[in-house]
Design a protein around this motif. Sequence first.
Motif, mmCIF file in Angstrom:
data_model
loop_
_atom_site.group_PDB
_atom_site.id
_atom_site.type_symbol
_atom_site.label_atom_id
_atom_site.label_comp_id
_atom_site.label_asym_id
_atom_site.label_seq_id
_atom_site.Cartn_x
_atom_site.Cartn_y
_atom_site.Cartn_z
ATOM 1 N N THR A 43 28.205 44.210 65.995
ATOM 2 C CA THR A 43 27.853 45.607 65.799
ATOM 3 C C THR A 43 28.070 45.972 64.611
ATOM 4 O O THR A 43 28.687 45.421 63.533
ATOM 5 N N GLU A 44 27.782 46.568 63.717
ATOM 6 C CA GLU A 44 27.363 47.162 61.997
ATOM 7 C C GLU A 44 28.593 47.883 61.740
ATOM 8 O O GLU A 44 29.163 47.974 61.252
ATOM 9 N N ARG A 45 29.237 48.537 62.676
ATOM 10 C CA ARG A 45 30.282 49.187 62.767
ATOM 11 C C ARG A 45 31.649 48.389 62.501
ATOM 12 O O ARG A 45 32.336 47.823 61.945
ATOM 13 N N ALA A 76 31.457 45.009 61.921
ATOM 14 C CA ALA A 76 31.159 44.175 60.475
ATOM 15 C C ALA A 76 31.554 44.828 59.749
ATOM 16 O O ALA A 76 32.384 44.703 58.731
#
Length: 213
Positions: A68-70, A72
């Motif tokens: 997920t972006e978070r 990452a």
Amino acid sequence: MPENEGQWVSVDEAEDVAGSIRHALRAAIFAQEDPQAWKWVLLALHSALQGACVCHLTTTAAPIGAVTERNAGEWIDYFAALRDDPTVKQPKTYLMALPDLLKAIRKPHSAGDRSNETGVTLSDAELAWLRRIHDEVRNQFVHFEPMGWSLEVSGVPAIGQLIARILREMLDMGWAFRHLEREARAALRADLETLSSTGWAPGPNDDQTTRDS
């Protein structure tokens, strides 16, 4: 001491994808005599697809690319801190759910080495179809509730053909399965060719399998 105590099976992500494809093909044969084997056909196909997406998206700074972006961001901070403090605590890994993985592979330069100028081919209708399988079939079987289930299997061959096409495209791009030995890549390609055929999953006489609670 039991004879098999201490034995281990070790595989990497790419080998697991290949194994899932093999299991889907084997389970389809069993389904002719045992209709409940269709459950394992679909779970194996889902596992292969999700694993292949992870292999395709993950960069050399694993697991960045498939998380997920978070998450990452947490891994980027961890790698930066690791340069000065080798004891820094490693973050947990939170992979994207399959629908988000599928959206990601459609983007240009989605491979971990950013070498693909075009994304993996997947139409909006195909994405919606695979998402429905994830939401309604895979999640029901994995998060099992005390209830009966009915599963339409007439569309399973087409699902397998779609997944085979996606995996073949990733295989041709090179990044996802780069760590497989040449023989293993050839075997995977042969299995994907089988999965692409119209008769890979000859079904029972009925179009549906049902288990009552």
